[in-house]
Design a protein around this motif. Structure first.
Motif: not given
Length: 341
Positions: A128-132, A135-139, A240-243, A245-249
């Protein structure tokens, strides 16, 4: 350009047999088409044979063994992906063998190909936290960011397959006291699902930024690409891969699984519904599964606490401009395969 018998029959298979005789859904045909893309790449790169010169005599037991090794070692395809590509070729050759004697040798060669066993592993999904976080990454200001967060939210909120998201028309959406969206699933089966107020707000803002309305643009796809009237599954995979990757970073202590894909959002929704105590039969209907046995795979997943998923969607952060894959015409595959994907 003169066609070989193989190419001629393959075109008939995709243009006539699958859509008209078998009445296969677009999703099924697209899956079959994807199975041939790697084959054409193998023949061109390894055998030096372009797609329009491939013939049944080129498909031998030795060639199929080389093809499997190439899929495994060069393309790093999983056992399931290898099996899917061999299965697509086998299905076509079974069709061809009933119509042309020249294809029998190729059909026998593929039928004897030993594909690796597909291990029964736990599928990757998001907490659930990872979904949060995702969904918070895109401007959310601007068309690309608004599109991206809306698309990711639909993948999760409706447990939608990537192809199902590609196929959503603006006219499939209904804004009302109970707003709904119509999803076209496998086997041309549709399911109508309620939309949360959060998703309604995202879709309304996204449509407004594109200057689209339910009344005037009903027959247009909800998510177009830069080069086409609708986005492709490849674009969604890249997104999906883009976001991820950003989330992992940004959150190295999260996203520990390997092999995240658009389908991970569907898995996540099912797991979170199960954790929240939703009956399995309802989850089956929600996901559009044919049998509840398919849904039972989610019973293997165990987590500690029930998460409040739908309330965790508000964070916003800055990201670079979205990068979408170019979809110019690919000369390395036939038009009928490209059109079917």
């Amino acid at each position: 350009m003169k066609q070989t018998l193989f190419t001629k029959q393959l075109a008939e298979y995709f243009n006539i047999y699958l859509p008209i005789n078998k009445k296969c859904s677009k999703n099924t045909i697209s899956s079959y088409a994807d199975g041939f893309v790697a084959l054409f790449q193998f023949f061109k790169e390894i055998k030096g044979i372009p797609h329009y010169r491939i013939n049944y005599s080129d498909i031998t037991t030795k060639t199929m063994d080389e093809y499997l090794l190439w899929l495994q070692n060069e393309k790093n395809y999983s056992a399931a992906s290898q099996k899917q590509r061999i299965s697509a070729l086998s299905s076509f050759l079974k069709y061809a063998s009933g119509r042309e004697m020249a294809s029998l040798g190729a059909y026998n060669a593929v039928s004897q190909t030993q594909t690796p066993k597909v291990p029964r592993t736990v599928f990757p999904y998001f907490s659930a936290e990872e979904i949060h976080i995702l969904l918070g990454i895109p401007e959310t200001e601007g068309k690309s960011g608004s599109r991206d967060v809306t698309l990711l939210a639909l993948l999760y909120d409706f447990g939608a397959r990537a192809q199902e998201v590609c196929d959503i028309l603006i006219g499939d959406i209904t804004f009302a006291k109970t707003s709904t969206i119509r999803i076209q699933g496998k086997g041309n089966k549709t399911r109508e699902l309620p939309m949360s107020s959060d998703v309604v707000k995202l879709i309304k803002r996204y449509l407004a930024e594109r200057g689209k309305t339910l009344k005037d643009n009903r027959d247009e796809y909800l998510f177009p690409s830069q080069r086409s009237d609708r986005i492709t599954t490849a674009c969604i995979r890249n997104l999906v891969c883009k976001y991820v990757t950003l989330a992992k970073s940004n959150h190295p202590d999260h996203f520990k699984e390997e092999g995240y894909s658009p389908h991970s959002f569907r898995h996540s929704k099912a797991v979170h519904m199960l954790e929240a105590g939703v009956p399995l039969i309802y989850i089956r209907n929600f996901l559009g599964h044919e049998s509840v046995q398919t849904t039972e795979i989610y019973l293997r997943i165990h987590q500690g606490s029930v998460s409040k998923i739908l309330k965790e969607r508000k964070a916003e952060t800055n990201i670079p401009d979205t990068l979408e894959q170019s979809h110019s015409k690919n000369q390395d595959i036939p038009d009928f395969i490209q059109n079917a994907r």
